[in-house]
Design an enzyme around this catalytic site. Structure first.
Site, PDB file in Angstrom:
ATOM      1  N   LYS A 174       0.700  -1.238   0.013  1.00 30.63           N
ATOM      2  CA  LYS A 174      -0.059   0.037  -0.099  1.00 30.63           C
ATOM      3  C   LYS A 174       0.933   1.209   0.003  1.00 30.63           C
ATOM      4  O   LYS A 174       1.703   1.440   1.101  1.00 30.63           O
ATOM      5  CB  LYS A 174      -0.890  -0.090   1.260  1.00 30.63           C
ATOM      6  CG  LYS A 174      -1.898   1.263   1.336  1.00 30.63           C
ATOM      7  CD  LYS A 174      -2.744   1.026   2.472  1.00 30.63           C
ATOM      8  CE  LYS A 174      -3.436   2.349   2.909  1.00 30.63           C
ATOM      9  NZ  LYS A 174      -4.526   2.858   1.844  1.00 30.63           N
ATOM     10  N   THR A 216      -2.693   6.854   0.206  1.00 34.11           N
ATOM     11  CA  THR A 216      -3.994   6.829   0.882  1.00 34.11           C
ATOM     12  C   THR A 216      -4.736   7.859   0.188  1.00 34.11           C
ATOM     13  O   THR A 216      -4.099   9.026  -0.274  1.00 34.11           O
ATOM     14  CB  THR A 216      -3.547   7.106   2.187  1.00 34.11           C
ATOM     15  OG1 THR A 216      -4.830   7.149   3.088  1.00 34.11           O
ATOM     16  CG2 THR A 216      -2.689   8.489   2.471  1.00 34.11           C
ATOM     17  N   GLU A 226      -3.144   0.860  -3.749  1.00 33.43           N
ATOM     18  CA  GLU A 226      -3.837   0.603  -2.438  1.00 33.43           C
ATOM     19  C   GLU A 226      -4.099  -0.907  -1.883  1.00 33.43           C
ATOM     20  O   GLU A 226      -4.600  -1.375  -1.019  1.00 33.43           O
ATOM     21  CB  GLU A 226      -5.366   1.291  -2.619  1.00 33.43           C
ATOM     22  CG  GLU A 226      -5.458   2.572  -2.436  1.00 33.43           C
ATOM     23  CD  GLU A 226      -5.637   3.260  -1.079  1.00 33.43           C
ATOM     24  OE1 GLU A 226      -5.206   2.380  -0.096  1.00 33.43           O
ATOM     25  OE2 GLU A 226      -5.792   4.356  -0.872  1.00 33.43           O
TER      26      GLU A 226
END
Length: 103
Positions: free
Chosen positions: A21, A24, A74
């Protein structure tokens, strides 16, 4: 004890630490982060510190302009990403992408 600069749901901790990841997506309340910022990261649930990240880029986005690349960054599918963002930020359409790397 220093306060955390940004928090993530605990379910994302392992993906962040493993480098799966790398972005954000946040609302306007967290649109102030800038490229080069070094941030202490905590878990949303208990505010426990778990890593430090560096912001590598920022940009704006809408739900309609999310792409497979965003979903990959993500570590989820595009359908999952749209649902997660809509669940966290109901009724909102304008968002801020924060790209980062763990230090």
């Amino acid at each position: 004890m220093q306060p955390n600069d940004i928090t993530f749901f605990q379910r994302f901790q392992d993906d962040i630490l493993a480098g799966r990841k790398t972005i954000t997506i946040r609302d306007e309340s967290e649109s102030h982060f800038k490229t080069g910022d070094v941030l202490r990261v905590g878990r949303f649930e208990d505010d426990g510190y778990f890593c430090t990240i560096e912001v590598t880029a920022t940009s704006t986005i809408t739900l309609e302009t999310l792409t497979e690349k965003h979903a990959e960054q993500e570590n989820m599918t595009l359908t999952e990403l749209i649902k997660v963002i809509a669940d966290i930020y109901p009724g909102q359409t304008q968002f801020y992408v924060i790209e980062f790397k763990c230090l």
